[in-house]
Write a protein that holds these residues in place. Structure first.
Motif, PDB file in Angstrom:
ATOM      1  N   UNK A 635       0.705  -1.102  -0.154  1.00  0.00           N
ATOM      2  CA  UNK A 635      -0.025  -0.102  -0.050  1.00  0.00           C
ATOM      3  C   UNK A 635       1.020   1.196  -0.022  1.00  0.00           C
ATOM      4  N   UNK A 636       1.854   1.331   0.500  1.00  0.00           N
ATOM      5  CA  UNK A 636       2.872   2.102   0.842  1.00  0.00           C
ATOM      6  C   UNK A 636       3.571   2.643  -0.715  1.00  0.00           C
ATOM      7  N   UNK A 658      -5.580  -4.755  -4.626  1.00  0.00           N
ATOM      8  CA  UNK A 658      -5.200  -5.168  -3.373  1.00  0.00           C
ATOM      9  C   UNK A 658      -6.078  -5.039  -2.476  1.00  0.00           C
ATOM     10  N   UNK A 659      -6.911  -3.857  -2.421  1.00  0.00           N
ATOM     11  CA  UNK A 659      -7.929  -3.963  -1.300  1.00  0.00           C
ATOM     12  C   UNK A 659      -8.991  -4.768  -1.600  1.00  0.00           C
ATOM     13  N   UNK A 664     -10.794  -5.573   1.853  1.00  0.00           N
ATOM     14  CA  UNK A 664     -11.376  -4.192   2.314  1.00  0.00           C
ATOM     15  C   UNK A 664     -12.407  -3.611   1.088  1.00  0.00           C
ATOM     16  N   UNK A 665     -13.605  -4.085   0.903  1.00  0.00           N
ATOM     17  CA  UNK A 665     -14.095  -3.744  -0.231  1.00  0.00           C
ATOM     18  C   UNK A 665     -14.594  -2.403  -0.210  1.00  0.00           C
ATOM     19  N   UNK A 666     -14.977  -1.839   0.945  1.00  0.00           N
ATOM     20  CA  UNK A 666     -15.434  -0.316   1.055  1.00  0.00           C
ATOM     21  C   UNK A 666     -14.099   0.445   0.630  1.00  0.00           C
ATOM     22  N   UNK A 667     -12.955   0.152   1.058  1.00  0.00           N
ATOM     23  CA  UNK A 667     -11.988   0.933   0.487  1.00  0.00           C
ATOM     24  C   UNK A 667     -11.837   0.876  -1.098  1.00  0.00           C
ATOM     25  N   UNK A 668     -11.974  -0.341  -1.602  1.00  0.00           N
ATOM     26  CA  UNK A 668     -11.829  -0.607  -2.875  1.00  0.00           C
ATOM     27  C   UNK A 668     -13.100   0.256  -3.524  1.00  0.00           C
ATOM     28  N   UNK A 673     -14.451   5.064  -7.104  1.00  0.00           N
ATOM     29  CA  UNK A 673     -15.086   6.222  -7.202  1.00  0.00           C
ATOM     30  C   UNK A 673     -14.127   7.430  -7.542  1.00  0.00           C
ATOM     31  N   UNK A 674     -12.909   7.369  -6.718  1.00  0.00           N
ATOM     32  CA  UNK A 674     -12.054   8.385  -6.780  1.00  0.00           C
ATOM     33  C   UNK A 674     -11.545   8.265  -8.253  1.00  0.00           C
ATOM     34  N   UNK A 675     -10.938   7.086  -8.467  1.00  0.00           N
ATOM     35  CA  UNK A 675     -10.535   6.768 -10.014  1.00  0.00           C
ATOM     36  C   UNK A 675     -11.437   7.143 -11.067  1.00  0.00           C
TER      37      UNK A 675
END
Length: 971
Positions: A635-636, A658-659, A664-668, A673-675
């Motif tokens: 992640x880093x 990765x997420x 980590x479905x929420x993070x994905x 959305x950001x992408x």
């Protein structure tokens, strides 16, 4: 004259008269006139050549000279035969001959190429009988011994009535049987008549009268006397003779040996004649030129070949007397004699050629005692003190390092120009003394690069040597290793000053040798000092050509197994070209294949620092951390990659993957959305819809697809996903509309046509399915996937009509292409397949269908046709491997599976078939090897692999797990 005669004459007078100008014979009877050459007569002749010549002479004109007047019709060069042939003429003729030869060679090459092509075409059309049965001959290798034994004997199968011999039997009279019996009988007693007359014992019924009785004792004595005489004759030919045959000086063992020699050297009359002629020639040679040593050697070898060793030794001895200064003749004489006699011969040889190293070494080889060998070699050094070979042989006999050191110290004093002796002495000395020895050697032989390399290796060994009671000091070690670089650099300059110019290739070989002998830092130092030779490496003149040369050098070293040398080359190139992505990628691949985890992480860290815009390097670094289980580190790395590449599609999707795969479905979802807001590419929108579908959020997925299609109306995958979602919801009409819209927007995408056809087929509308595929073939006439689907649609329709069940799942459709079906039962399918092969003659998929659609005996010939059309197609190669598998030819099947994955490692089904094969016939190690190679290749295509890999149930599974599922599904 009578009046009647006059009238008759006048009537025929017109026959001799010329005809009128317009007269045509028979014109009144309807004839048409024509004129011939005889009617016209000869043309008017012109003036002769004499008249023309006289007229020109009167006018004062010169006569024209005919250029071919003096030309020889048989030889066009005969005109100049009487002239002088000068050097210019010879050079001109030579140039013309060279031109003619060049033109002839060019035509010859073209002619031979054309003939070879015609012959190959002829052989392809009409192969030899031997080629037609080559596969059957190769198949004989798999026949077992039991099968050979069970082959019936050859008999007469023509069913013709053969003529029998000896069928009839006849009765033999008793007189014949009694007579034959008496022929083999012998009587051991004499009757009264024989006793009275005397006679030999003869066969029954016969008598041999001699008047006396036979004396068998005298016969035995005569035999013994003859044997004694023969033994006396044999003994008299030996070294000593005796007067009686009862005792002999013959050695029984030697006598038998001589008999074996005679029997083994038995020669034909032709060979004996050759030996006689050669003996006469050599005899003439040595008599005419007695100082010619090779003649004596050849004559002696001839006698040795003929088995006359005494004569051979006599000849070579005479040759040594005639040519005492030839070392070859002395060595040959020593070879022809026994060990003890050879010592005497070589002792005489050193009296005449005492400076011959070969003579002394041969004399030392004759000794079996180490002390005697040393004595001979030291005596040789007294005569030849400047022989490096004698010193080396003497040192090799020493078992003590101290004695060897003393000898080498004396040797370098006597021969200071020998690099080998200096290096041998340095290896025997202690490190401190070795430095002094190498310094002396460098001054004595300033043109030797081996001494400088040995000095660098010595410094490297000292850097890594830890004395007792001390700890390894990294700072001190780095300084000593830096001294290695400095030493090699100075050595290269000194060699250049002494006019010793080694090429880059020679220095590369020296670097590889250092790596092979365990000196990697010296290897690196040589690369640093010499890799830029003969290349433009100035700061102002860096070019891509230099970079290509270095990359090629690194690839060559890696191919030869010299990883350290390749690593050193790339390290130097990266210092010169720190911003080249291809160079960093090559270095990463090298470390990934041959390095450790730490070295790979280090090189990736340097790569992303120097090339922050290279997305692939960031992704590789994050993937390595992820595979190692360091999710936070991955992640880093991706966070740092976002900073350097804000709108990178690959980095955004890698972060989402990765997420998602770590739960980590929420993070994905947030990242997606950001992408979409930052990058907003077609692939990001597609991955967003796929993510929502995998999470069973069909409404969100359809909403995302609707927005994406408004932005990217020409994206075929968006229509595919939309139609598949509607199919999952059992909304056939909406799915049909989605596919129809996709076909209208993207008519060149074959997958959309196939999905639309399968939708209609699953709905039971086969006619509509065929119609869609017909339109698809018109829009994409050379697309093999559409043709294969058309063939399978016809076959499935025929199967359904017969009442059999057909798998209508996505996996079932995929297996219809890849598995081993029965021969095509539908005439429509066979016709469609024939049309498909005419349209796409090199399609591996269609040829695979054709192979497995035939009956088992016809599949082999069909596979031969497929290989001729497209021999390098991986699907065809995999099909041939499966044929060998079916015939239980395990090794051939394994070999062809390997060829298939080498041709294209991206086809996942090939790996699945191979693993399934190894499960049946291979060991656990072979199965694991297939899995490992598949994971390294990362296959992504082929029908069954894609269906299984993209199934929502298999989300997050690794390539190894997908491979197992593919192998299980194939049948």
């Amino acid at each position: 004259m009578a009046p009647s005669a006059i009238d008759k004459k006048n009537r025929l007078a017109f026959l001799s008269m010329p005809a009128p100008a317009s007269y045509v014979a028979g014109l009144g009877r309807g004839a048409s006139g024509f004129t011939t050459r005889s009617d016209i007569g000869p043309a008017r002749e012109g003036p002769s050549e004499e008249v023309i010549a006289d007229a020109r002479a009167k006018r004062g004109e010169e006569a024209e000279v005919d250029p071919e007047q003096f030309q020889d019709p048989d030889n066009e060069y005969g005109l100049f035969a009487g002239m002088t042939y000068e050097a210019d003429d010879e050079e001109a003729d030579r140039i013309y001959e060279q031109v003619d030869e060049a033109m002839d060679s060019r035509r010859r090459a073209r002619r031979e190429t054309r003939e070879n092509e015609e012959l190959a075409k002829h052989r392809a059309e009409r192969p030899k009988i031997q080629q037609q049965f080559s596969d059957l001959k190769r198949g004989l290798s798999s026949v077992t011994d039991e099968e050979w034994d069970n082959i019936p004997e050859v008999g007469n199968l023509t069913r013709k009535k053969r003529r029998r011999e000896n069928e009839r039997a006849y009765v033999v009279p008793d007189s014949v049987l009694v007579g034959d019996r008496s022929k083999a009988e012998y009587e051991s007693s004499l009757d009264a008549t024989q006793q009275a007359l005397g006679g030999f014992v003869t066969p029954a019924g016969s008598t041999l009268d001699s008047g006396t009785m036979t004396n068998f004792v005298e016969i035995g004595q005569a035999r013994d006397k003859i044997l004694s005489l023969k033994l006396d004759q044999v003994s008299s030919s030996g070294i000593s003779s005796t007067t009686s045959g009862t005792s002999t000086s013959i050695d029984p063992r030697g006598y038998l040996t001589s008999l074996d020699t005679l029997s083994s050297t038995h020669k034909s009359s032709a060979e004996i004649g050759d030996i006689k002629r050669a003996r006469m020639l050599f005899d003439s040679l040595v008599k005419s030129n007695p100082k010619h040593a090779p003649g004596w050697i050849a004559a002696a070898c001839l006698e040795e070949h003929a088995g006359r060793m005494v004569k051979a030794r006599h000849l070579i001895r005479e040759g040594c007397e005639k040519c005492p200064k030839s070392e070859d003749i002395w060595l040959e004489a020593a070879r022809l004699h026994t060990n003890e006699d050879a010592k005497v011969v070589l002792a005489n040889a050193v009296q005449h050629v005492g400076q011959s190293v070969k003579i002394w070494l041969a004399a030392a080889d004759l000794e079996h005692d180490i002390k005697a060998k040393k004595r001979v070699l030291r005596k040789a050094l007294e005569h030849i003190p400047n022989s490096v070979r004698l010193w080396k042989e003497t040192v090799n006999l020493e078992s003590s390092a101290t004695d060897a050191r003393v000898l080498l110290a004396r040797a370098v004093e006597v021969i200071p120009s020998s690099v080998e002796l200096w290096l041998a002495l340095a290896r025997l000395e202690t490190p401190d003394k070795a430095k002094a020895v190498l310094n002396k050697a460098r001054k004595s032989v300033p043109t030797s690069h081996e001494i400088w390399i040995a000095a660098g290796r010595l410094l490297e060994q000292e850097a890594f040597r830890v004395k007792e009671g001390e700890e390894l000091n990294p700072t001190k070690r780095d300084k000593e290793l830096a001294a290695v670089d400095k030493t090699i650099e100075i050595g290269v300059k000194e060699l250049r000053n002494n006019k010793v110019l080694l090429t880059r290739e020679q220095w590369l070989k020296e670097a590889e040798r250092c790596e092979e002998e365990g000196s990697p830092r010296t290897c690196e130092a040589i690369i640093k000092a010499t890799i830029g030779m003969d290349l433009n490496t100035d700061e102002a003149g860096l070019d891509d050509e230099t970079l290509e040369v270095w990359m090629a050098d690194a690839e060559g070293c890696e191919a030869r197994g010299k990883v350290g040398t390749a690593r050193a080359i790339l390290a130097y190139a990266l210092r010169v070209y720190p911003d080249r992505r291809a160079l960093w990628r090559q270095a990463v691949d090298l470390e990934k294949a041959h390095g450790t985890r730490e070295s790979l992480d280090a090189i990736l860290e340097k790569a992303v620092q120097h090339c922050p815009q290279a997305e692939v390097l960031w992704l590789m670094a994050a993937k390595e951390k992820w595979n190692a289980g360091e999710v936070e580190a991955a992640r880093e790395i991706l966070d740092r990659a976002f900073v350097a590449n804000k709108e990178s599609e690959a980095i955004w999707l890698a972060a989402v993957k990765l997420e998602a795969e770590n739960g980590e479905l929420g993070a994905a979802r947030e990242l997606l959305v950001r992408a979409r807001s930052v990058a907003g590419t077609e692939r990001i929108w597609m991955k967003s819809a796929v993510f929502e579908r995998q999470q069973k959020q069909f409404s969100n997925a359809l909403e995302t697809l609707s927005t994406a299609l408004s932005k990217f109306p020409k994206a075929p995958k968006l229509y595919m996903i939309q139609g598949q979602i509607y199919q999952q919801q059992n909304n056939t009409s909406a799915a049909r509309a989605a596919y129809a819209a996709g076909i209208k927007a993207c008519p060149k995408d074959p997958t959309l046509w196939i999905l639309a056809s399968r939708l209609e087929e699953m709905a039971g509308r086969s006619i509509k399915s065929r119609a869609i595929l017909d339109k698809a073939r018109l829009a994409n006439p050379k697309e093999e996937i559409i043709w294969a689907e058309s063939v399978m649609v016809e076959e499935r329709a025929a199967t359904a009509a017969s009442g059999a069940t057909t798998p209508l799942t996505a996996l079932g459709f995929a297996l219809g292409w890849s598995s081993s079906p029965a021969p095509l039962s539908s005439p429509q399918a066979k016709s469609m397949l024939s049309r498909a092969l005419q349209e796409c003659p090199t399609s591996g998929l269609l040829w695979s269908l054709s192979i497995f659609s035939e009956t088992r005996p016809q599949r082999k010939s069909r596979s031969v046709d497929a290989l001729k059309k497209s021999s390098d197609n991986p699907i065809i190669i995999c099909s041939v491997a499966r044929l060998f598998w079916a015939e239980r030819k395990v090794e051939k099947a394994r070999e062809w599976f390997g060829r298939a994955v080498r041709a294209d490692s991206d086809l996942g089904e090939t790996w699945g078939w191979w693993l399934k094969f190894e499960r049946q016939y291979g060991q656990a190690e072979q199965q694991e090897l297939v899995r490992t190679q598949c994971v390294a290749s990362e296959p992504r295509h082929s029908p069954v692999w894609q269906v299984i890999a993209k199934d929502d149930k298999n989300m997050g599974k690794s390539a190894r797990e997908i491979l197992e599922l593919v192998a299980n599904s194939l049948s």
